[in-house]
Motif scaffolding. Structure first.
Motif, PDB file in Angstrom:
ATOM      1  N   HIS A 187     -27.454 -17.390  31.158  1.00  0.00           N
ATOM      2  CA  HIS A 187     -27.533 -18.855  31.150  1.00  0.00           C
ATOM      3  C   HIS A 187     -28.332 -19.378  32.338  1.00  0.00           C
ATOM      4  O   HIS A 187     -28.269 -18.842  33.443  1.00  0.00           O
ATOM      5  CB  HIS A 187     -26.121 -19.442  31.212  1.00  0.00           C
ATOM      6  N   ARG A 188     -29.077 -20.443  32.096  1.00  0.00           N
ATOM      7  CA  ARG A 188     -29.625 -21.308  33.133  1.00  0.00           C
ATOM      8  C   ARG A 188     -29.555 -22.737  32.606  1.00  0.00           C
ATOM      9  O   ARG A 188     -29.801 -22.972  31.424  1.00  0.00           O
ATOM     10  CB  ARG A 188     -31.090 -20.976  33.458  1.00  0.00           C
ATOM     11  N   CYS A 189     -29.233 -23.680  33.490  1.00  0.00           N
ATOM     12  CA  CYS A 189     -29.227 -25.088  33.068  1.00  0.00           C
ATOM     13  C   CYS A 189     -30.645 -25.590  32.825  1.00  0.00           C
ATOM     14  O   CYS A 189     -30.839 -26.603  32.148  1.00  0.00           O
ATOM     15  CB  CYS A 189     -28.525 -25.950  34.114  1.00  0.00           C
ATOM     16  N   THR A 190     -31.638 -24.892  33.376  1.00  0.00           N
ATOM     17  CA  THR A 190     -33.041 -25.143  33.064  1.00  0.00           C
ATOM     18  C   THR A 190     -33.602 -23.900  32.398  1.00  0.00           C
ATOM     19  O   THR A 190     -34.238 -23.069  33.062  1.00  0.00           O
ATOM     20  CB  THR A 190     -33.856 -25.475  34.332  1.00  0.00           C
ATOM     21  N   PRO A 191     -33.378 -23.739  31.111  1.00  0.00           N
ATOM     22  CA  PRO A 191     -33.763 -22.497  30.433  1.00  0.00           C
ATOM     23  C   PRO A 191     -35.265 -22.399  30.210  1.00  0.00           C
ATOM     24  O   PRO A 191     -35.977 -23.410  30.209  1.00  0.00           O
ATOM     25  CB  PRO A 191     -33.029 -22.608  29.087  1.00  0.00           C
ATOM     26  N   ASN A 192     -35.751 -21.177  30.011  1.00  0.00           N
ATOM     27  CA  ASN A 192     -37.154 -20.997  29.612  1.00  0.00           C
ATOM     28  C   ASN A 192     -37.274 -20.638  28.134  1.00  0.00           C
ATOM     29  O   ASN A 192     -38.353 -20.325  27.641  1.00  0.00           O
ATOM     30  CB  ASN A 192     -37.856 -19.945  30.484  1.00  0.00           C
ATOM     31  N   ALA A 193     -36.136 -20.700  27.422  1.00  0.00           N
ATOM     32  CA  ALA A 193     -36.127 -20.447  25.977  1.00  0.00           C
ATOM     33  C   ALA A 193     -35.022 -21.282  25.338  1.00  0.00           C
ATOM     34  O   ALA A 193     -34.029 -21.614  26.003  1.00  0.00           O
ATOM     35  CB  ALA A 193     -35.918 -18.961  25.684  1.00  0.00           C
ATOM     36  N   VAL A 194     -35.204 -21.614  24.071  1.00  0.00           N
ATOM     37  CA  VAL A 194     -34.175 -22.369  23.340  1.00  0.00           C
ATOM     38  C   VAL A 194     -33.924 -21.706  21.997  1.00  0.00           C
ATOM     39  O   VAL A 194     -34.788 -21.010  21.448  1.00  0.00           O
ATOM     40  CB  VAL A 194     -34.559 -23.850  23.119  1.00  0.00           C
ATOM     41  N   ILE A 195     -32.743 -21.965  21.485  1.00  0.00           N
ATOM     42  CA  ILE A 195     -32.344 -21.424  20.190  1.00  0.00           C
ATOM     43  C   ILE A 195     -32.292 -22.539  19.163  1.00  0.00           C
ATOM     44  O   ILE A 195     -31.719 -23.613  19.423  1.00  0.00           O
ATOM     45  CB  ILE A 195     -30.972 -20.731  20.307  1.00  0.00           C
ATOM     46  N   THR A 196     -32.896 -22.311  18.011  1.00  0.00           N
ATOM     47  CA  THR A 196     -32.745 -23.183  16.854  1.00  0.00           C
ATOM     48  C   THR A 196     -32.377 -22.296  15.666  1.00  0.00           C
ATOM     49  O   THR A 196     -32.412 -21.070  15.760  1.00  0.00           O
ATOM     50  CB  THR A 196     -34.030 -23.971  16.546  1.00  0.00           C
ATOM     51  N   PHE A 197     -32.019 -22.921  14.575  1.00  0.00           N
ATOM     52  CA  PHE A 197     -31.555 -22.166  13.412  1.00  0.00           C
ATOM     53  C   PHE A 197     -32.302 -22.595  12.160  1.00  0.00           C
ATOM     54  O   PHE A 197     -32.633 -23.771  11.989  1.00  0.00           O
ATOM     55  CB  PHE A 197     -30.057 -22.382  13.197  1.00  0.00           C
ATOM     56  N   GLN A 198     -32.555 -21.623  11.312  1.00  0.00           N
ATOM     57  CA  GLN A 198     -33.002 -21.879   9.951  1.00  0.00           C
ATOM     58  C   GLN A 198     -31.929 -21.284   9.046  1.00  0.00           C
ATOM     59  O   GLN A 198     -31.876 -20.066   8.857  1.00  0.00           O
ATOM     60  CB  GLN A 198     -34.371 -21.268   9.686  1.00  0.00           C
ATOM     61  N   GLY A 199     -31.048 -22.153   8.535  1.00  0.00           N
ATOM     62  CA  GLY A 199     -29.862 -21.661   7.880  1.00  0.00           C
ATOM     63  C   GLY A 199     -29.014 -20.950   8.908  1.00  0.00           C
ATOM     64  O   GLY A 199     -28.687 -21.499   9.966  1.00  0.00           O
ATOM     65  N   LYS A 200     -28.653 -19.685   8.635  1.00  0.00           N
ATOM     66  CA  LYS A 200     -27.866 -18.916   9.600  1.00  0.00           C
ATOM     67  C   LYS A 200     -28.736 -18.040  10.494  1.00  0.00           C
ATOM     68  O   LYS A 200     -28.237 -17.389  11.412  1.00  0.00           O
ATOM     69  CB  LYS A 200     -26.848 -18.045   8.870  1.00  0.00           C
ATOM     70  N   SER A 201     -30.056 -18.002  10.253  1.00  0.00           N
ATOM     71  CA  SER A 201     -30.966 -17.172  11.056  1.00  0.00           C
ATOM     72  C   SER A 201     -31.234 -17.843  12.399  1.00  0.00           C
ATOM     73  O   SER A 201     -31.656 -18.999  12.452  1.00  0.00           O
ATOM     74  CB  SER A 201     -32.294 -16.957  10.321  1.00  0.00           C
ATOM     75  N   LEU A 202     -30.985 -17.123  13.467  1.00  0.00           N
ATOM     76  CA  LEU A 202     -31.203 -17.629  14.824  1.00  0.00           C
ATOM     77  C   LEU A 202     -32.640 -17.337  15.242  1.00  0.00           C
ATOM     78  O   LEU A 202     -33.101 -16.198  15.154  1.00  0.00           O
ATOM     79  CB  LEU A 202     -30.210 -16.966  15.772  1.00  0.00           C
ATOM     80  N   HIS A 203     -33.328 -18.388  15.709  1.00  0.00           N
ATOM     81  CA  HIS A 203     -34.706 -18.254  16.195  1.00  0.00           C
ATOM     82  C   HIS A 203     -34.728 -18.609  17.679  1.00  0.00           C
ATOM     83  O   HIS A 203     -34.357 -19.710  18.066  1.00  0.00           O
ATOM     84  CB  HIS A 203     -35.647 -19.183  15.424  1.00  0.00           C
ATOM     85  N   LEU A 204     -35.173 -17.656  18.489  1.00  0.00           N
ATOM     86  CA  LEU A 204     -35.305 -17.874  19.925  1.00  0.00           C
ATOM     87  C   LEU A 204     -36.774 -18.075  20.256  1.00  0.00           C
ATOM     88  O   LEU A 204     -37.612 -17.223  19.956  1.00  0.00           O
ATOM     89  CB  LEU A 204     -34.753 -16.664  20.686  1.00  0.00           C
ATOM     90  N   ARG A 205     -37.117 -19.217  20.876  1.00  0.00           N
ATOM     91  CA  ARG A 205     -38.501 -19.536  21.220  1.00  0.00           C
ATOM     92  C   ARG A 205     -38.639 -19.826  22.713  1.00  0.00           C
ATOM     93  O   ARG A 205     -37.751 -20.430  23.326  1.00  0.00           O
ATOM     94  CB  ARG A 205     -38.986 -20.770  20.439  1.00  0.00           C
TER      95      ARG A 205
END
Length: 455
Positions: A187-205
């Motif tokens: 964890h960082r409160c200022t992350p260099n990556a974020v997670i979003t979802f397409q259905g149940k598939s996790l996408h890390l960008r």
């Protein structure tokens, strides 16, 4: 080196559940919205969008199904259902899952930390576990043999400290899942990556340049950053048992603005003084330098922050009852009380504005929604890191309202700002980004039509 917007990995859940409140709208397996859903004829508790999804989920649901059937007409909580599914999957806990993408994330359920000692000493967590086990014993009796108490404690610990909230198209919670590879990330409160979802598939960008994209150099935020340092640390300690000391948590100037109070000098429009988390007062305005010695003013300001927090708790309860009118009335009353004292950057004020914005949207009070939503933007830009999906979605919501009431220039500006962020956080293939492009096309087409009509 990877650039912002690069997909670092795509991961499927080891186990997941759709939130009970979404059962009428989304498929239990893929978690995507569907106009027609077919209910499981045996338990009548879960629904699927297709035979394919039903078959895909059957390996776990065939054991879950008789348990849910026994519990009718009630449905276990989301967390209890996830714990049940993890118990069912326990025999596969040594199986290694590997995420797809440039970031090599390989892990088995056995590799997850369980924090047994911390949970055993945590009364709230122990109470939660007892409640889960009471329901589990009731629904599994004669159907599934539960593992030992020690193993159940380990499974529970791994679940509570490694769960990901699965979010829908606009980052609203729709379920929860265990993703083995991504659970490696710190964890960082200022992350260099974020997670979003397409259905149940996790996408890390990636949302920033990452020179060496290895698991030890990629950080996500476990919590919402729109909280004070003390509150973020409390949440992280209660949920994950660690204290964060990232640069965001050490930024004193940022913390000062989170408790900002308007300068008593009415001529100093942008100025503010500040309360700190321990209730101490920084008694000089950061703009005009004026000292504040009015103790009554200080006490009133501190009291208003407490009242705002109380209002937010009441709003949460009203939201569960689906009562936006009550939420809006409470929040507007609170805003009227503090409008001359709390600064727009004050977090308590921002959260009240956010509640007012959402309630106004629910009530289709578009002018109010635009007023309250627009007032949140300075704080969103300040407190969320660059390329934050939270900011992108707030801009998208406001742009959609401007388009709806035909404020085309403002709609275009906000939608373009949202596009620049969501391209990085969600990518071109995400349904939300596609919807955003359609809104931009509609806005530009209406602007062209308007120009032709005027000429």
């Amino acid at each position: 080196m990877v650039e912002p917007g690069t997909i670092l990995c795509v991961s499927e859940p080891f186990a997941h559940v759709l939130s009970n409140k979404e059962h009428d709208y989304r498929c239990e397996n893929c978690m995507k919205r569907a106009d027609e859903l077919k209910r499981c004829s045996a338990c009548a508790s879960v629904k699927y969008c297709s035979t394919k999804c039903q078959k895909s989920d059957w390996s776990i649901h065939k054991k879950e199904c008789p348990c849910l059937k026994r519990f009718q007409p009630k449905i276990p909580t989301d967390s209890t259902r996830l714990l049940l599914r993890l118990v069912i999957r326990f025999n596969n806990s040594s199986t290694v899952q590997e995420s797809k993408g440039v970031l090599a994330l390989r892990r088995s359920f056995n590799n997850l930390m369980s924090h047994e000692k911390e949970i055993t000493n945590d009364k709230n967590r122990c109470d939660q576990l007892s409640q889960h086990l009471f329901t589990l014993q009731k629904v599994t009796a004669g159907v599934i043999d539960l593992p030992s108490s020690r193993v159940l404690l380990q499974i529970f610990g791994k679940m509570t400290t490694n769960s990901f909230t699965i979010c829908g198209e606009e980052m609203q919670p729709i379920g929860v899942g265990i993703y083995l590879g991504p659970s490696l990330l710190d964890h960082r409160c200022t992350p260099n990556a974020v997670i979003t979802f397409q259905g149940k598939s996790l996408h890390l960008r990636a949302v920033a340049q990452i020179a060496d994209p290895t698991p030890s150099n990629v950080f996500i935020s476990y919590i919402d950053q729109l909280n004070s340092t003390a509150e973020r640390r409390r949440m992280l300690m209660e949920q994950y048992y660690f204290k964060c000391d990232c640069s965001w948590c050490q930024d004193k100037d940022l913390e000062i603005s989170m408790h900002a109070i308007k300068c008593p000098d009415k001529a100093c429009v942008e100025g503010f003084i500040s309360l700190t988390d321990d209730g101490a007062m920084l008694t000089s305005c950061f703009v005009c330098g004026q000292s504040v010695s009015d103790h009554k003013f200080i006490q009133t300001a501190f009291g208003l922050e407490e009242e705002c927090r109380g209002c937010l708790e009441e709003a949460k309860r009203a939201k569960q009852l689906n009562d936006p009118e009550r939420i809006l009335n409470m929040c507007e009353s609170c805003l009227n009380q503090n409008k001359d004292i709390l600064h727009p950057l004050n977090l308590s004020c921002v959260k009240i504005l956010d509640c007012s914005f959402d309630a106004s949207v629910d009530l289709q009070l578009w002018d109010k929604a635009l007023m309250y939503g627009s007032e949140t933007l300075p704080a969103y830009r300040k407190y969320y890191p660059p390329n934050s999906p939270n900011l992108g979605i707030q801009l998208l919501k406001l742009g959609k309202i401007h388009l709806y009431i035909h404020n085309l220039k403002e709609a275009l500006k906000l939608l373009q700002q949202a596009r620049d962020i969501l391209l990085v956080t969600h990518g071109r293939d995400h349904v939300l980004y596609s919807q955003l492009l359609e809104l931009l096309d509609q806005t530009q087409e209406e602007m062209r039509t308007e120009l032709e009509f005027d000429s």
